[in-house]
Scaffold this active site. Structure first.
Site, PDB file in Angstrom:
ATOM      1  CE  LYS A 196      -0.926   0.210   4.958  1.00 49.37           C
ATOM      2  NZ  LYS A 196      -1.940   0.421   5.955  1.00 49.37           N
TER       3      LYS A 196
ATOM      4  CG  LEU B 213      15.020  -1.264  26.876  1.00 53.01           C
ATOM      5  CD1 LEU B 213      15.563  -2.615  27.297  1.00 53.01           C
ATOM      6  CD2 LEU B 213      15.117  -0.276  28.036  1.00 53.01           C
ATOM      7  CD  GLU B 214      16.848  -1.983  19.158  1.00 47.32           C
ATOM      8  OE1 GLU B 214      17.128  -3.176  19.183  1.00 47.32           O
ATOM      9  OE2 GLU B 214      16.394  -1.415  18.143  1.00 47.32           O
TER      10      GLU B 214
ATOM     11  CB  THR C  44      -0.957  -7.361   6.177  1.00 44.24           C
ATOM     12  OG1 THR C  44      -1.525  -8.371   7.017  1.00 44.24           O
ATOM     13  CG2 THR C  44      -1.522  -7.525   4.774  1.00 44.24           C
TER      14      THR C  44
ATOM     15  CG  LEU D  38      12.289 -11.189  16.310  1.00 47.27           C
ATOM     16  CD1 LEU D  38      13.026 -12.404  16.841  1.00 47.27           C
ATOM     17  CD2 LEU D  38      13.042  -9.907  16.658  1.00 47.27           C
ATOM     18  CB  ALA D  39      13.191  -8.456  10.198  1.00 47.85           C
TER      19      ALA D  39
ATOM     20  CB  ILE E 106      10.706  -0.911  20.097  1.00 47.42           C
ATOM     21  CG1 ILE E 106      10.719  -1.985  19.004  1.00 47.42           C
ATOM     22  CG2 ILE E 106      10.411   0.468  19.508  1.00 47.42           C
ATOM     23  CD1 ILE E 106       9.409  -2.163  18.254  1.00 47.42           C
TER      24      ILE E 106
ATOM     25  CG  HIS F 257      44.067 -13.755  20.817  1.00 47.37           C
ATOM     26  ND1 HIS F 257      43.358 -13.451  21.947  1.00 47.37           N
ATOM     27  CD2 HIS F 257      45.258 -13.094  20.894  1.00 47.37           C
ATOM     28  CE1 HIS F 257      44.096 -12.639  22.709  1.00 47.37           C
ATOM     29  NE2 HIS F 257      45.246 -12.393  22.088  1.00 47.37           N
TER      30      HIS F 257
ATOM     31  N   GLY G  67      10.830  -2.928  26.674  1.00 50.13           N
ATOM     32  CA  GLY G  67      11.169  -3.976  25.693  1.00 50.13           C
ATOM     33  C   GLY G  67      12.216  -3.454  24.723  1.00 50.13           C
TER      34      GLY G  67
HETATM   35  C1  LIG Z   1      11.443   0.530  15.717  1.00 54.90           C
HETATM   36  C2  LIG Z   1      11.487  -0.924  15.319  1.00 54.90           C
HETATM   37  C3  LIG Z   1      12.705  -1.583  15.302  1.00 54.90           C
HETATM   38  C4  LIG Z   1      12.771  -2.924  14.938  1.00 54.90           C
HETATM   39  N1  LIG Z   1      13.981  -3.519  14.926  1.00 54.90           N
HETATM   40  C5  LIG Z   1      14.066  -4.822  14.571  1.00 54.90           C
HETATM   41  C6  LIG Z   1      15.321  -5.461  14.498  1.00 54.90           C
HETATM   42  O1  LIG Z   1      16.358  -4.851  14.746  1.00 54.90           O
HETATM   43  N2  LIG Z   1      15.360  -6.758  14.134  1.00 54.90           N
HETATM   44  C7  LIG Z   1      14.217  -7.456  13.845  1.00 54.90           C
HETATM   45  O2  LIG Z   1      14.307  -8.654  13.534  1.00 54.90           O
HETATM   46  N3  LIG Z   1      13.011  -6.880  13.892  1.00 54.90           N
HETATM   47  C8  LIG Z   1      12.908  -5.582  14.243  1.00 54.90           C
HETATM   48  N4  LIG Z   1      11.683  -4.972  14.247  1.00 54.90           N
HETATM   49  C9  LIG Z   1      10.502  -5.783  13.908  1.00 54.90           C
HETATM   50  C10 LIG Z   1      10.393  -5.945  12.384  1.00 54.90           C
HETATM   51  O3  LIG Z   1      10.314  -4.684  11.780  1.00 54.90           O
HETATM   52  C11 LIG Z   1       9.158  -6.780  12.053  1.00 54.90           C
HETATM   53  O4  LIG Z   1       9.199  -7.996  12.758  1.00 54.90           O
HETATM   54  C12 LIG Z   1       9.099  -7.079  10.559  1.00 54.90           C
HETATM   55  O5  LIG Z   1       9.061  -5.897   9.801  1.00 54.90           O
HETATM   56  C13 LIG Z   1       7.878  -7.939  10.236  1.00 54.90           C
HETATM   57  O6  LIG Z   1       7.852  -8.193   8.876  1.00 54.90           O
HETATM   58  P1  LIG Z   1       6.507  -8.505   8.094  1.00 54.90           P
HETATM   59  O7  LIG Z   1       6.913  -8.794   6.690  1.00 54.90           O
HETATM   60  O8  LIG Z   1       5.727  -9.521   8.818  1.00 54.90           O
HETATM   61  O9  LIG Z   1       5.629  -7.183   8.170  1.00 54.90           O
HETATM   62  P2  LIG Z   1       5.929  -5.639   7.944  1.00 54.90           P
HETATM   63  O10 LIG Z   1       7.368  -5.351   7.874  1.00 54.90           O
HETATM   64  O11 LIG Z   1       5.122  -4.923   8.961  1.00 54.90           O
HETATM   65  O12 LIG Z   1       5.350  -5.370   6.490  1.00 54.90           O
HETATM   66  C14 LIG Z   1       4.008  -5.457   6.203  1.00 54.90           C
HETATM   67  C15 LIG Z   1       3.724  -4.632   4.969  1.00 54.90           C
HETATM   68  O13 LIG Z   1       2.405  -4.909   4.522  1.00 54.90           O
HETATM   69  C16 LIG Z   1       1.819  -3.712   4.060  1.00 54.90           C
HETATM   70  N5  LIG Z   1       0.367  -3.879   4.087  1.00 54.90           N
HETATM   71  C17 LIG Z   1      -0.416  -4.082   5.175  1.00 54.90           C
HETATM   72  N6  LIG Z   1      -1.700  -4.254   4.800  1.00 54.90           N
HETATM   73  C18 LIG Z   1      -1.728  -4.147   3.455  1.00 54.90           C
HETATM   74  C19 LIG Z   1      -2.760  -4.247   2.477  1.00 54.90           C
HETATM   75  N7  LIG Z   1      -4.009  -4.528   2.820  1.00 54.90           N
HETATM   76  N8  LIG Z   1      -2.411  -4.073   1.186  1.00 54.90           N
HETATM   77  C20 LIG Z   1      -1.138  -3.817   0.815  1.00 54.90           C
HETATM   78  N9  LIG Z   1      -0.127  -3.730   1.694  1.00 54.90           N
HETATM   79  C21 LIG Z   1      -0.416  -3.904   3.002  1.00 54.90           C
HETATM   80  C22 LIG Z   1       2.339  -2.676   5.022  1.00 54.90           C
HETATM   81  O14 LIG Z   1       2.233  -1.384   4.475  1.00 54.90           O
HETATM   82  C23 LIG Z   1       3.785  -3.137   5.207  1.00 54.90           C
HETATM   83  O15 LIG Z   1       4.616  -2.533   4.254  1.00 54.90           O
HETATM   84  C24 LIG Z   1      11.593  -3.624  14.591  1.00 54.90           C
HETATM   85  C25 LIG Z   1      10.358  -2.962  14.580  1.00 54.90           C
HETATM   86  C26 LIG Z   1      10.312  -1.632  14.944  1.00 54.90           C
HETATM   87  C27 LIG Z   1       8.992  -0.931  14.917  1.00 54.90           C
END
Ligand SMILES: Cc1cc2nc3c(=O)[nH]c(=O)nc-3n(C[C@H](O)[C@H](O)[C@H](O)COP(=O)(O)OP(=O)(O)OC[C@H]3O[C@@H](n4cnc5c(N)ncnc54)[C@H](O)[C@@H]3O)c2cc1C
Length: 468
Positions: free
Chosen positions: A34, A188-189, A145, A321-322, A186, A446, A184
């Protein structure tokens, strides 16, 4: 109407990785996003921008606090240019999201910009920003999503002073006093970013410890180190109201005795977790079931209750987590291609990118005790490493938990410099079901921080760490 083998809704690390893997395996693939940039939360307002600001603020802290000890003198005042810092962060985000566009192109994945919503189990309607709609058909659909920041029911986020992580990544000034609700990852970072830049930071946490869920020893050490960095903690405090009066934010909480405590700051970062995001997706039209917390229900193959629809990442159960989302994207793609992939969720590492970094994989000491497992502990302090002394990163330790009888490594918990990278060794070892002795017999270069892993393994094997 365009037809695909697979359509993926959402382009975060779950969605875009699923798309690449599907395309690699020969499927005609579409991805729907989106926003105008790809990469989801992680690339746009999560992992990448937060790490960019952690790095910039770390450089500043080094310059004002540690350069002198290294014999580096900078004449004149060292100042933060927040606007420039945020602009650099944005350029890192832009480069990274453009990289995903390139990868979509390279893998011949069709990208649709617009909100995807189900028409039925095989059709998705894409509503574009200009109001026009387009429908596509797909044999398989993957819901990716993601999630959005959640809040507490009584908090009204004004996104100016009562903010989420998204706004905290683009503030226009360094707060005088940032109250962070939630101890948690976020909170703390981002708390540490602004502390380094000069803000007073108070973390108000409902539980009696920060980073709940991680091994208790990590919470304790991180609290100690962050307190040394002058971050304040109000643990076991239940926030009951957050109010804005002009430029002041007033947070009221009850401490564990039920006494009201009032915190006053100019910004309040609400970092109480994230909620699965399915708004606008119209899952009902496809008959996809959600649980009572709004997560898409999936089975062990990440299939929803509808045969051709899968879900991955933050929108389903498990760690948000990503890298967990990425593994799930790969798993679904490979299953669709007839392969039999597997994810060991016990071996998805968790990381906190504060400095010192915190990282862990496998079972915590608390979990092993609860499960009645007979285990032994090997721990080694970072301060005993030559590498740590050279860089003055002497806080922290590596702790290895191993089965008492078989010596198999069951959990690795670490806090210290570059632990986010060091944890990969533990994941590899545990994937191959290594014993503590296996790790202890491997040569570690080392001087490196990784020597702490070897030493902790030696300590776990026979209580025979060499350098302590
Ligand atoms: C500040 C912050 C720091 C973070 N740091 C880390 C880290 O260091 N390491 C880590 O592993 N994780 C981290 N995370 C968590 C990580 O960002 C998420 O776990 C990860 O992005 C999840 O991936 P995802 O693909 O499930 O969803 P998302 O990354 O949330 O992506 C979902 C996508 O779907 C789109 N979408 C939703 N609904 C629709 C729709 N109906 N139509 C079209 N598009 C849609 C959204 O716009 C979005 O772009 C962090 C999160 C935050 C907020």
């Amino acid at each position: 109407m365009d037809q695909y083998d697979v359509a993926i809704i959402g382009s975060g690390p779950g969605g875009y990785v699923a798309a690449i893997r599907c395309a690699q395996l020969g499927m005609k693939t579409a991805i729907i996003e989106k926003y105008s940039t790809l990469g989801g939360t992680c690339l746009n307002v999560g992992c990448i921008p937060s790490k960019a600001l952690l790095d910039s603020s770390h450089h500043y802290e080094d310059a004002i606090k540690h350069f002198d000890e290294h014999g580096i003198e900078i004449p004149g005042e060292i100042k933060v240019n927040l606007e420039k810092m945020i602009a650099r962060k944005q350029s890192v985000v832009d480069q990274t999201t453009k990289g995903i566009e390139f990868l979509m192109d390279k893998n011949k994945i069709t990208v649709y910009e617009g909100v995807g919503s189900f028409k039925d189990a095989t059709h998705v309607s894409i509503k574009k920003n200009d109001g026009k709609s387009e429908d596509i058909e797909a044999k398989h659909i993957i819901i990716a999503t993601g999630s959005k920041p959640s809040t507490l029911p009584f908090i009204k986020l004004d996104k100016e002073r009562i903010i989420t992580s998204t706004e905290a990544l683009k503030l226009k000034e360094v707060p005088k006093h940032m109250i962070v609700i939630g101890g948690g990852v976020i909170g703390l970072e981002l708390g540490q970013v602004y502390k380094r830049l000069g803000a007073e930071v108070t973390v108000v946490e409902f539980m009696d410890r920060i980073i709940p869920g991680m091994d208790g020893a990590l919470s304790k050490e991180l609290t100690k180190v962050l307190k040394k960095q002058k971050i304040k903690f109000a643990l076991s405090h239940k926030v009951k109201s957050v109010e804005r009066k002009g430029d002041t934010v007033i947070v009221k909480a009850d401490d564990k005795k039920g006494q009201e405590v009032v915190f006053e700051g100019d910004y309040c970062l609400v970092a109480v977790g994230r909620r699965p995001f399915t708004d606008g997706l119209n899952v009902e039209a496809a008959g996809v079931a959600l649980d009572d917390r709004g997560k898409v229900i999936v089975d062990g193959h990440l299939k929803t209750n509808v045969d051709n629809i899968y879900a991955i990442g933050d929108v389903i159960k498990g760690a948000m987590l990503a890298h967990k989302a990425e593994e799930e994207g790969t798993l679904v793609a490979e299953q669709l291609a007839g392969q039999k992939p597997h994810i060991d969720y016990n071996l998805i590492p968790g990381v906190v990118y504060t400095w010192p970094e915190v990282a862990a994989v496998g079972k915590t000491e608390e979990e092993l005790k609860e499960a009645g497992v007979d285990f032994k502990v090997g721990q080694f302090p970072m301060r005993a490493l030559g590498r740590s002394r050279a860089s003055m990163d002497t806080d922290g330790f590596v702790k290895i938990l191993a089965d008492k009888k078989t010596d198999e490594v069951l959990g690795v918990h670490m806090i210290g410099a570059r632990c986010a990278d060091l944890i990969a060794e533990a994941v590899t070892a545990m994937e191959f079901r290594a014993s503590a002795e296996d790790i202890s017999r491997m040569s570690h270069a080392h001087p490196t921080y990784a020597e702490a892993v070897k030493e902790a393994a030696l300590a776990a094997t026979d209580d025979r760490a060499l350098h302590i």
